[in-house]
Scaffold this motif. Structure first.
Motif, PDB file in Angstrom:
ATOM      1  N   MET B  17       0.830  -1.216   0.000  1.00 47.29           N
ATOM      2  CA  MET B  17       0.000   0.000   0.000  1.00 47.29           C
ATOM      3  C   MET B  17       0.858   1.257   0.000  1.00 47.29           C
ATOM      4  O   MET B  17       0.566   2.234  -0.699  1.00 47.29           O
ATOM      5  N   SER B  18       1.925   1.246   0.790  1.00 50.24           N
ATOM      6  CA  SER B  18       2.728   2.462   0.922  1.00 50.24           C
ATOM      7  C   SER B  18       3.562   2.721  -0.335  1.00 50.24           C
ATOM      8  O   SER B  18       3.671   3.861  -0.787  1.00 50.24           O
ATOM      9  N   ILE B  19       4.119   1.655  -0.927  1.00 52.14           N
ATOM     10  CA  ILE B  19       4.943   1.858  -2.135  1.00 52.14           C
ATOM     11  C   ILE B  19       4.060   2.329  -3.304  1.00 52.14           C
ATOM     12  O   ILE B  19       4.388   3.298  -3.987  1.00 52.14           O
ATOM     13  N   LEU B 186      -4.650  12.059   1.525  1.00 51.63           N
ATOM     14  CA  LEU B 186      -3.209  12.324   1.559  1.00 51.63           C
ATOM     15  C   LEU B 186      -2.743  12.745   2.948  1.00 51.63           C
ATOM     16  O   LEU B 186      -1.631  12.428   3.360  1.00 51.63           O
ATOM     17  N   LEU B 187      -3.597  13.471   3.657  1.00 54.33           N
ATOM     18  CA  LEU B 187      -3.240  13.991   4.978  1.00 54.33           C
ATOM     19  C   LEU B 187      -2.837  12.850   5.906  1.00 54.33           C
ATOM     20  O   LEU B 187      -1.939  12.982   6.725  1.00 54.33           O
ATOM     21  N   HIS B 188      -3.516  11.708   5.775  1.00 50.72           N
ATOM     22  CA  HIS B 188      -3.086  10.545   6.556  1.00 50.72           C
ATOM     23  C   HIS B 188      -2.095   9.690   5.778  1.00 50.72           C
ATOM     24  O   HIS B 188      -1.092   9.249   6.322  1.00 50.72           O
ATOM     25  N   GLY B 189      -2.402   9.469   4.499  1.00 48.14           N
ATOM     26  CA  GLY B 189      -1.634   8.505   3.706  1.00 48.14           C
ATOM     27  C   GLY B 189      -0.180   8.869   3.501  1.00 48.14           C
ATOM     28  O   GLY B 189       0.696   8.000   3.556  1.00 48.14           O
ATOM     29  N   PHE B 190       0.093  10.141   3.274  1.00 51.87           N
ATOM     30  CA  PHE B 190       1.460  10.578   2.974  1.00 51.87           C
ATOM     31  C   PHE B 190       2.407  10.184   4.103  1.00 51.87           C
ATOM     32  O   PHE B 190       3.411   9.504   3.904  1.00 51.87           O
ATOM     33  N   GLU B 191       2.068  10.585   5.331  1.00 52.65           N
ATOM     34  CA  GLU B 191       2.926  10.289   6.485  1.00 52.65           C
ATOM     35  C   GLU B 191       2.915   8.797   6.809  1.00 52.65           C
ATOM     36  O   GLU B 191       3.950   8.199   7.104  1.00 52.65           O
ATOM     37  N   SER B 192       1.711   8.198   6.749  1.00 48.92           N
ATOM     38  CA  SER B 192       1.563   6.787   7.106  1.00 48.92           C
ATOM     39  C   SER B 192       2.419   5.896   6.207  1.00 48.92           C
ATOM     40  O   SER B 192       2.981   4.903   6.660  1.00 48.92           O
ATOM     41  N   ALA B 193       2.539   6.283   4.918  1.00 52.26           N
ATOM     42  CA  ALA B 193       3.333   5.487   3.974  1.00 52.26           C
ATOM     43  C   ALA B 193       4.788   5.407   4.440  1.00 52.26           C
ATOM     44  O   ALA B 193       5.407   4.347   4.391  1.00 52.26           O
ATOM     45  N   PHE B 194       5.319   6.539   4.897  1.00 50.90           N
ATOM     46  CA  PHE B 194       6.711   6.548   5.358  1.00 50.90           C
ATOM     47  C   PHE B 194       6.872   5.739   6.645  1.00 50.90           C
ATOM     48  O   PHE B 194       7.877   5.059   6.834  1.00 50.90           O
ATOM     49  N   ARG B 195       5.879   5.830   7.537  1.00 52.02           N
ATOM     50  CA  ARG B 195       5.939   5.044   8.777  1.00 52.02           C
ATOM     51  C   ARG B 195       5.921   3.556   8.452  1.00 52.02           C
ATOM     52  O   ARG B 195       6.640   2.761   9.064  1.00 52.02           O
ATOM     53  N   THR B 196       5.076   3.164   7.478  1.00 44.26           N
ATOM     54  CA  THR B 196       4.981   1.760   7.106  1.00 44.26           C
ATOM     55  C   THR B 196       6.296   1.265   6.525  1.00 44.26           C
ATOM     56  O   THR B 196       6.679   0.115   6.726  1.00 44.26           O
ATOM     57  N   LEU B 197       7.007   2.149   5.816  1.00 48.45           N
ATOM     58  CA  LEU B 197       8.295   1.739   5.251  1.00 48.45           C
ATOM     59  C   LEU B 197       9.399   1.743   6.302  1.00 48.45           C
ATOM     60  O   LEU B 197      10.545   1.454   6.006  1.00 48.45           O
ATOM     61  N   GLY B 198       9.035   2.087   7.538  1.00 49.41           N
ATOM     62  CA  GLY B 198       9.991   1.949   8.636  1.00 49.41           C
ATOM     63  C   GLY B 198      10.688   3.222   9.052  1.00 49.41           C
ATOM     64  O   GLY B 198      11.695   3.170   9.755  1.00 49.41           O
ATOM     65  N   LEU B 199      10.199   4.374   8.650  1.00 48.40           N
ATOM     66  CA  LEU B 199      10.827   5.632   9.073  1.00 48.40           C
ATOM     67  C   LEU B 199      10.425   5.926  10.515  1.00 48.40           C
ATOM     68  O   LEU B 199       9.265   6.221  10.791  1.00 48.40           O
ATOM     69  N   HIS B 200      11.383   5.802  11.439  1.00 47.00           N
ATOM     70  CA  HIS B 200      11.035   5.997  12.850  1.00 47.00           C
ATOM     71  C   HIS B 200      11.864   7.094  13.502  1.00 47.00           C
ATOM     72  O   HIS B 200      11.620   7.466  14.645  1.00 47.00           O
TER      73      HIS B 200
END
Lengths: 254, 236
Positions: B17-19, B186-200
């Motif tokens: 989903m995130s990619i 986008l307001l949720h998806g943009f940030e959530s995508a990076f979190r899902t890819l492991g940006l912590h």
């Protein structure tokens, strides 16, 4: 603090076992001391029910100090009730107003079936831990603690994640019944310190596989889990678990 | 672990989903950039949509972009299919719900409504394809009169098609609704995508959070201004 007595209406979930349907039962309570904890209030109610020859309400509890993770209860639409970073056992009746109706429900998730009334089966968490939430060390003399240097910031972050008591409030709050905050806390706790490093990859893969098998949902980063966690486990742990899982998944052998 | 096991796990599904989501975000940049050429009409009275028509002609007649379009459709299909499947799976994990809902205590409504917002976007997308993509590729309806571009090429008058399409109030309203849904998605998806890819890392999370808010406001706003500007007669 001034001690007061309040009257309450309690709407509690009653369910005989996982096979029966269950329904709400309403109890009126007078003279509830605001100094009582939420569970002490339940004790008083149960004493009364026993004296009246009725069946008491079953609920989980153990240490009543906020550290064992046994108490649950979804109170007025929030796991562990209205207070921030507080377990149900540490919640006190001064959080409520005179004449208020309090609705108490068990954790709701397919993975956590109701055993009786407010008690749910949280053994899926035990099985997730058994899948990899440990380190394997050969027996022998304990090594000197100073022989394994740990960066202070990492030790602190690991300790913060280790504060997770496995109560399941994250699952109860999540719209997807996801256990990711729990699993991420357990994975982070060991991933940040050298003792956890050797089994780092298999741990992430095995614990997530078990989590999926138990029937928890996927994480959508809404943050509801973090908001209700009595131990303040951060959502950042979930991102770290995603990274651990992705790296382990991409580099593991067939 | 093989690829199938990785991508079928709960985290693997979210990674897909995130990619695909971030890929579609990159497409939005191109889309809004090309379409914003219509606003040249505001600065050059002799433009009459020439800049936009040249850009559209380039996008439509360049082989590389036509090949990339296949990738774009794959991105859309995977994101939509996986999104709907995840939504259904996640909803099935709590058969007996709560009497008192937690609501907005702890999470934002749009973060819990990605399935709904995505479904609105899908319906909007079908209408959007019907209005522009299908006529430009297949039916050519509304594009019967070709236009001579300033670079000497003869092309479809997509500018005219936009002008005609956005002359109706209900279409403008539907497009603005689509843009609002996109903004919240986008307001949720943009940030959530990076979190899902492991940006912590908190430093980068703050950056992505702010970037996400900016992107979610600016891009849908420019898109929404297009039908509104035609309808209000600011351009065209």
């Amino acid at each position: 603090m001034e001690q007061k007595s309040i009257s309450l209406k309690l709407k509690v979930w009653k369910q005989k076992n996982s096979q029966t349907k269950g329904s709400f039962e309403t109890h009126s309570m007078n003279d509830v001391s605001t100094e009582m904890s939420f569970l002490e209030m339940f004790d008083v109610l149960n004493e009364k029910l026993i004296q009246e020859g009725k069946e008491p309400i079953a609920f989980d509890h153990d240490c009543r100090e906020g550290i064992c993770g046994m108490c649950s209860m979804y109170i007025n639409g929030r796991p562990h009730g209205p207070w921030h970073e507080t377990t149900t056992c540490q919640l006190h009746m001064r959080a409520f107003n005179n004449g208020e109706t309090i609705v108490v429900e068990p954790w709701r998730a397919n993975a956590f079936p109701v055993i009786k009334d407010l008690i749910v089966d949280r053994t899926p968490f035990d099985r997730i831990i058994q899948a990899g939430g440990f380190i394997s060390v050969n027996t022998g003399n304990a090594v000197d603690a100073n022989s394994l240097p740990v960066e202070k910031s990492k030790a602190d972050a690991s300790f913060a994640a280790a504060a997770c008591i496995g109560c399941g409030a994250c699952v109860a709050a999540c719209k997807n019944s996801s256990a990711m905050l729990f699993v991420s806390a357990k994975v982070t706790h060991l991933a940040l310190i050298p003792q956890g490093d050797p089994e780092r990859k298999t741990r992430a893969l095995d614990m997530v596989a078990q989590m999926d098998k138990e029937g928890f949902g996927a994480c959508t980063n809404t943050g509801a889990c973090e908001a209700v966690c009595p131990k303040g486990i951060s959502l950042e742990n979930i991102a770290r678990l995603n990274k651990e899982y992705l790296l382990a998944g991409l580099t593991s052998e067939l | 672990m093989n690829w199938s096991q990785l991508l079928r796990s709960s985290i693997g599904k979210k990674i897909v989903m995130s990619i695909t989501g971030l890929f579609l975000v990159s497409f939005l940049v191109v889309h809004v950039g090309v379409n914003a050429c219509i606003f040249n009409d505001l600065f050059d009275t002799n433009d009459n949509g020439d800049m936009f028509n040249r850009a559209a002609d380039f996008m439509g007649s360049t082989v590389v972009i036509r090949i990339m379009e296949i990738g774009l459709f794959l991105g859309f299909i995977i994101h939509i299919y996986q999104g709907l499947a995840l939504e259904l799976q996640n909803r099935s994990k709590r058969k007996k719900g709560y009497d008192v809902q937690m609501g907005n205590r702890g999470s934002k409504w749009y973060s819990r409504s990605m399935g709904l917002l995505g479904t609105i976007l899908l319906l909007f997308l079908i209408l959007h394809w019907w209005h522009f993509w299908i006529p430009s590729r297949f039916t050519h309806s509304g594009l019967e009169v070709p236009v001579l571009l300033s670079n000497g090429r003869i092309s479809h008058d997509m500018f005219l098609l936009m002008k005609v399409t956005f002359s109706e109030w209900w279409i403008v309203l539907v497009y603005v609704t689509g843009c609002i849904s996109l903004a919240y998605h986008l307001l949720h998806g943009f940030e959530s995508a990076f979190r899902t890819l492991g940006l912590h890392n908190s430093r980068y999370l703050v950056m992505v959070h702010k970037l996400g808010i900016g992107f979610s406001i600016i891009v849908p706003l420019i898109f929404a201004l297009m039908p509104v500007s035609f309808k209000m007669g600011w351009i065209g």
